[in-house]
Design a protein around this motif. Structure first.
Motif, PDB file in Angstrom:
ATOM      1  N   LEU A 136      14.629   7.493   8.469  1.00  0.00           N
ATOM      2  CA  LEU A 136      15.056   6.158   8.883  1.00  0.00           C
ATOM      3  C   LEU A 136      14.038   5.519   9.826  1.00  0.00           C
ATOM      4  CD1 LEU A 136      18.911   6.573   9.399  1.00  0.00           C
ATOM      5  CD2 LEU A 136      17.708   5.512   7.486  1.00  0.00           C
ATOM      6  N   ASN A 137      13.353   6.337  10.613  1.00  0.00           N
ATOM      7  CA  ASN A 137      12.317   5.809  11.506  1.00  0.00           C
ATOM      8  C   ASN A 137      11.127   5.245  10.736  1.00  0.00           C
ATOM      9  OD1 ASN A 137      13.714   6.402  13.861  1.00  0.00           O
ATOM     10  ND2 ASN A 137      12.768   8.417  14.116  1.00  0.00           N
ATOM     11  N   LEU A 138      10.974   5.679   9.489  1.00  0.00           N
ATOM     12  CA  LEU A 138       9.884   5.188   8.653  1.00  0.00           C
ATOM     13  C   LEU A 138      10.253   3.884   7.928  1.00  0.00           C
ATOM     14  CD1 LEU A 138       8.692   8.573   7.070  1.00  0.00           C
ATOM     15  CD2 LEU A 138       7.488   7.214   8.792  1.00  0.00           C
ATOM     16  N   VAL A 139      11.518   3.508   8.019  1.00  0.00           N
ATOM     17  CA  VAL A 139      11.973   2.247   7.402  1.00  0.00           C
ATOM     18  C   VAL A 139      11.682   1.102   8.369  1.00  0.00           C
ATOM     19  CG1 VAL A 139      13.953   0.961   6.516  1.00  0.00           C
ATOM     20  CG2 VAL A 139      13.791   3.435   6.127  1.00  0.00           C
ATOM     21  N   PRO A 140      10.994   0.052   7.914  1.00  0.00           N
ATOM     22  CA  PRO A 140      10.675  -1.069   8.807  1.00  0.00           C
ATOM     23  C   PRO A 140      11.931  -1.654   9.460  1.00  0.00           C
ATOM     24  CG  PRO A 140       9.513  -1.286   6.727  1.00  0.00           C
ATOM     25  CD  PRO A 140      10.480  -0.154   6.550  1.00  0.00           C
ATOM     26  N   PRO A 141      11.850  -2.044  10.730  1.00  0.00           N
ATOM     27  CA  PRO A 141      13.016  -2.595  11.427  1.00  0.00           C
ATOM     28  C   PRO A 141      13.539  -3.877  10.805  1.00  0.00           C
ATOM     29  CG  PRO A 141      11.002  -2.888  12.720  1.00  0.00           C
ATOM     30  CD  PRO A 141      10.653  -1.979  11.592  1.00  0.00           C
ATOM     31  N   THR A 142      12.727  -4.521   9.995  1.00  0.00           N
ATOM     32  CA  THR A 142      13.165  -5.758   9.337  1.00  0.00           C
ATOM     33  C   THR A 142      14.144  -5.495   8.195  1.00  0.00           C
ATOM     34  OG1 THR A 142      11.167  -5.617   7.966  1.00  0.00           O
ATOM     35  CG2 THR A 142      11.081  -7.059   9.894  1.00  0.00           C
ATOM     36  N   VAL A 143      14.225  -4.229   7.765  1.00  0.00           N
ATOM     37  CA  VAL A 143      15.170  -3.869   6.706  1.00  0.00           C
ATOM     38  C   VAL A 143      16.525  -3.588   7.351  1.00  0.00           C
ATOM     39  CG1 VAL A 143      15.709  -2.268   4.831  1.00  0.00           C
ATOM     40  CG2 VAL A 143      13.331  -2.897   5.296  1.00  0.00           C
ATOM     41  N   GLU A 144      17.394  -4.572   7.309  1.00  0.00           N
ATOM     42  CA  GLU A 144      18.697  -4.467   7.970  1.00  0.00           C
ATOM     43  C   GLU A 144      19.799  -4.490   6.916  1.00  0.00           C
ATOM     44  OE1 GLU A 144      18.261  -6.348  12.294  1.00  0.00           O
ATOM     45  OE2 GLU A 144      18.085  -7.876  10.723  1.00  0.00           O
ATOM     46  N   THR A 145      20.266  -3.307   6.553  1.00  0.00           N
ATOM     47  CA  THR A 145      21.331  -3.203   5.563  1.00  0.00           C
ATOM     48  C   THR A 145      22.499  -2.417   6.129  1.00  0.00           C
ATOM     49  OG1 THR A 145      20.513  -1.119   4.619  1.00  0.00           O
ATOM     50  CG2 THR A 145      19.599  -3.175   3.725  1.00  0.00           C
ATOM     51  N   PHE A 146      23.647  -2.592   5.516  1.00  0.00           N
ATOM     52  CA  PHE A 146      24.853  -1.872   5.931  1.00  0.00           C
ATOM     53  C   PHE A 146      24.626  -0.367   5.894  1.00  0.00           C
ATOM     54  CE2 PHE A 146      28.485   0.519   4.214  1.00  0.00           C
ATOM     55  CZ  PHE A 146      29.340   0.442   5.299  1.00  0.00           C
ATOM     56  N   GLN A 147      24.064   0.104   4.778  1.00  0.00           N
ATOM     57  CA  GLN A 147      23.868   1.541   4.605  1.00  0.00           C
ATOM     58  C   GLN A 147      22.921   2.116   5.652  1.00  0.00           C
ATOM     59  OE1 GLN A 147      21.982   2.923   0.936  1.00  0.00           O
ATOM     60  NE2 GLN A 147      23.717   4.293   0.602  1.00  0.00           N
ATOM     61  N   ARG A 148      21.863   1.381   5.939  1.00  0.00           N
ATOM     62  CA  ARG A 148      20.900   1.856   6.937  1.00  0.00           C
ATOM     63  C   ARG A 148      21.582   2.045   8.301  1.00  0.00           C
ATOM     64  NH1 ARG A 148      15.635  -0.257   9.136  1.00  0.00           N
ATOM     65  NH2 ARG A 148      15.084   1.358  10.654  1.00  0.00           N
ATOM     66  N   TYR A 149      22.354   1.035   8.745  1.00  0.00           N
ATOM     67  CA  TYR A 149      22.992   1.123  10.056  1.00  0.00           C
ATOM     68  C   TYR A 149      24.150   2.119  10.069  1.00  0.00           C
ATOM     69  CZ  TYR A 149      20.084  -2.603  11.863  1.00  0.00           C
ATOM     70  OH  TYR A 149      18.995  -3.331  12.292  1.00  0.00           O
ATOM     71  N   ARG A 150      24.784   2.308   8.921  1.00  0.00           N
ATOM     72  CA  ARG A 150      25.838   3.326   8.835  1.00  0.00           C
ATOM     73  C   ARG A 150      25.244   4.703   9.094  1.00  0.00           C
ATOM     74  NH1 ARG A 150      27.332   5.967   3.914  1.00  0.00           N
ATOM     75  NH2 ARG A 150      29.192   7.243   4.191  1.00  0.00           N
ATOM     76  N   PHE A 151      24.106   4.978   8.463  1.00  0.00           N
ATOM     77  CA  PHE A 151      23.451   6.268   8.676  1.00  0.00           C
ATOM     78  C   PHE A 151      22.906   6.390  10.099  1.00  0.00           C
ATOM     79  CE2 PHE A 151      22.409   6.357   3.866  1.00  0.00           C
ATOM     80  CZ  PHE A 151      23.648   6.916   3.595  1.00  0.00           C
ATOM     81  N   GLU A 152      22.384   5.313  10.637  1.00  0.00           N
ATOM     82  CA  GLU A 152      21.888   5.314  12.024  1.00  0.00           C
ATOM     83  C   GLU A 152      23.024   5.670  12.984  1.00  0.00           C
ATOM     84  OE1 GLU A 152      18.855   5.090  12.969  1.00  0.00           O
ATOM     85  OE2 GLU A 152      17.698   3.554  11.897  1.00  0.00           O
ATOM     86  N   ALA A 153      24.211   5.114  12.721  1.00  0.00           N
ATOM     87  CA  ALA A 153      25.370   5.389  13.579  1.00  0.00           C
ATOM     88  C   ALA A 153      25.771   6.856  13.493  1.00  0.00           C
ATOM     89  CB  ALA A 153      26.535   4.489  13.155  1.00  0.00           C
ATOM     90  N   MET A 154      25.765   7.393  12.295  1.00  0.00           N
ATOM     91  CA  MET A 154      26.139   8.798  12.108  1.00  0.00           C
ATOM     92  C   MET A 154      25.162   9.729  12.818  1.00  0.00           C
ATOM     93  SD  MET A 154      27.185   8.538   8.071  1.00  0.00           S
ATOM     94  CE  MET A 154      27.567  10.264   7.846  1.00  0.00           C
ATOM     95  N   ILE A 155      23.885   9.402  12.742  1.00  0.00           N
ATOM     96  CA  ILE A 155      22.876  10.214  13.411  1.00  0.00           C
ATOM     97  C   ILE A 155      23.029  10.129  14.926  1.00  0.00           C
ATOM     98  CG2 ILE A 155      20.389  10.414  13.868  1.00  0.00           C
ATOM     99  CD1 ILE A 155      19.972   9.579  10.915  1.00  0.00           C
ATOM    100  N   ALA A 156      23.270   8.935  15.420  1.00  0.00           N
ATOM    101  CA  ALA A 156      23.483   8.754  16.866  1.00  0.00           C
ATOM    102  C   ALA A 156      24.704   9.548  17.326  1.00  0.00           C
ATOM    103  CB  ALA A 156      23.655   7.274  17.190  1.00  0.00           C
ATOM    104  N   ASP A 157      25.748   9.562  16.502  1.00  0.00           N
ATOM    105  CA  ASP A 157      26.937  10.365  16.807  1.00  0.00           C
ATOM    106  C   ASP A 157      26.579  11.844  16.908  1.00  0.00           C
ATOM    107  OD1 ASP A 157      29.093   8.695  17.199  1.00  0.00           O
ATOM    108  OD2 ASP A 157      29.699   8.663  15.106  1.00  0.00           O
ATOM    109  N   SER A 158      25.790  12.323  15.952  1.00  0.00           N
ATOM    110  CA  SER A 158      25.420  13.736  15.936  1.00  0.00           C
ATOM    111  C   SER A 158      24.619  14.126  17.173  1.00  0.00           C
ATOM    112  CB  SER A 158      24.614  14.067  14.674  1.00  0.00           C
ATOM    113  OG  SER A 158      23.306  13.534  14.734  1.00  0.00           O
ATOM    114  N   GLN A 159      23.925  13.140  17.743  1.00  0.00           N
ATOM    115  CA  GLN A 159      23.117  13.368  18.945  1.00  0.00           C
ATOM    116  C   GLN A 159      23.879  13.040  20.229  1.00  0.00           C
ATOM    117  OE1 GLN A 159      19.887  10.710  17.958  1.00  0.00           O
ATOM    118  NE2 GLN A 159      18.770  12.262  16.798  1.00  0.00           N
ATOM    119  N   LYS A 160      25.135  12.628  20.062  1.00  0.00           N
ATOM    120  CA  LYS A 160      25.996  12.217  21.180  1.00  0.00           C
ATOM    121  C   LYS A 160      25.386  11.073  21.988  1.00  0.00           C
ATOM    122  CE  LYS A 160      28.365  16.640  21.554  1.00  0.00           C
ATOM    123  NZ  LYS A 160      28.822  17.743  22.434  1.00  0.00           N
ATOM    124  N   LYS A 161      24.667  10.215  21.287  1.00  0.00           N
ATOM    125  CA  LYS A 161      24.115   9.005  21.906  1.00  0.00           C
ATOM    126  C   LYS A 161      25.109   7.880  21.645  1.00  0.00           C
ATOM    127  CE  LYS A 161      19.282  10.483  21.434  1.00  0.00           C
ATOM    128  NZ  LYS A 161      17.951  10.190  20.834  1.00  0.00           N
TER     129      LYS A 161
END
Length: 284
Positions: free
Chosen positions: A127-152
């Motif tokens: 996900l870090n390799l995906v340009p920040p300009t790519v803003e999709t539901f799926q991308r942010y859903r996965f970002e949220a799940m990863i942040a959860d796993s890291q307790k961020k």
């Protein structure tokens, strides 16, 4: 489903044959275009309606015959994910994202396959390799799940909120966000998100069950006022009863489980078994 697919293939093959026979009315170029359209339709059917394992076999065979076609590799990877063969999908995505014609969505899908394989660090890297300009539901859903796993938690909240705003059907992401809050012990916030999820999709049973558990953690065992079927009412009463027992309120829990058995229009095996165990002073 197999019969339906074979029928579809037969129809497409027949259509192509008819075009080929009509030499006077169709040019070679036109016939090629029709063939491509038919194949595109078949690929779409395989990705959305076919049995996932059959779809994976179809795309594997097609990609081996035409290894330069990235769309076929993409179809194979997606089909493997649908079939819950995540580790195999990861192997395909590893090669797919290195292709010259790969796109950002391929990396996002790759991250999803990695998450399903419990490879959270690698998913974050993709996900870090995906340009920040790519803003999709799926991308942010996965970002949220990863942040959860890291307790961020702050990051998770931000990503969940963004994802919810990028879809017209946010019930699923709101339910996931509610569970995130539940895990943190913020039961009030979890309850609010579950209710919102149910507002968008009154048939989302998972959110209803989660809502009952969040309320039970606050000592509120009465069922919430939400739309529910007769069977759901019985099952949710059972959930509340189990929650009460886990909190040491055995008499309350036993009463609710008895009520669940009475409410259920059919034999409620799980509740009956639990009640028998309770009556033997063994809580399962």
């Amino acid at each position: 489903m197999r019969k339906f697919l074979f029928s579809t293939v037969a129809i497409i093959a027949s259509s192509t044959l008819l075009v080929a026979c009509d030499k006077n009315s169709k040019s070679k170029e036109e016939k090629t275009v029709v063939g491509v359209v038919d194949e595109t339709n078949l690929n779409e059917i395989m990705l959305t309606m076919a049995d996932p394992n059959e779809a994976a076999a179809y795309f594997l065979d097609a990609s081996l015959k035409d290894p330069k076609r990235i769309d076929l590799k993409r179809g194979l990877a997606k089909s493997l994910v649908r079939a819950k063969r995540h580790e195999e999908a990861v192997l395909i995505y590893e090669k797919l994202v290195k292709e010259d014609k790969s796109v950002s969505q391929d990396r996002i899908d790759f991250a999803g396959a990695l998450i399903s394989s419990n490879q959270w660090t690698r998913a974050a890297e993709q996900l870090n390799l995906v340009p920040p300009t790519v803003e999709t539901f799926q991308r942010y859903r996965f970002e949220a799940m990863i942040a959860d796993s890291q307790k961020k938690w702050k990051k998770a909240d931000s990503f969940y909120e963004t994802a919810a705003g990028l879809t017209t059907q946010p019930s699923g992401i709101l339910n996931n966000w509610g569970y995130s809050k539940f895990v943190r012990g913020d039961y009030k916030a979890a309850e609010k998100l579950y209710l919102e999820a149910i507002t968008y999709n009154p048939k989302l049973y998972t959110a209803k069950n989660n809502l009952v558990m969040a309320r039970a953690q606050r000592g509120e065992f009465a069922l919430p006022i939400v739309q529910m079927t007769e069977i759901e009412r019985a099952e949710l009463t059972y959930t509340a009863g189990l929650s009460a027992i886990k909190q040491g309120k055995t008499d309350l829990g036993r009463g609710m489980i008895e009520e669940a058995i009475d409410l259920h229009p059919r034999h409620f095996t799980a509740a009956v078994d639990t009640l028998k165990a309770l009556n033997k002073n063994v809580v399962r």
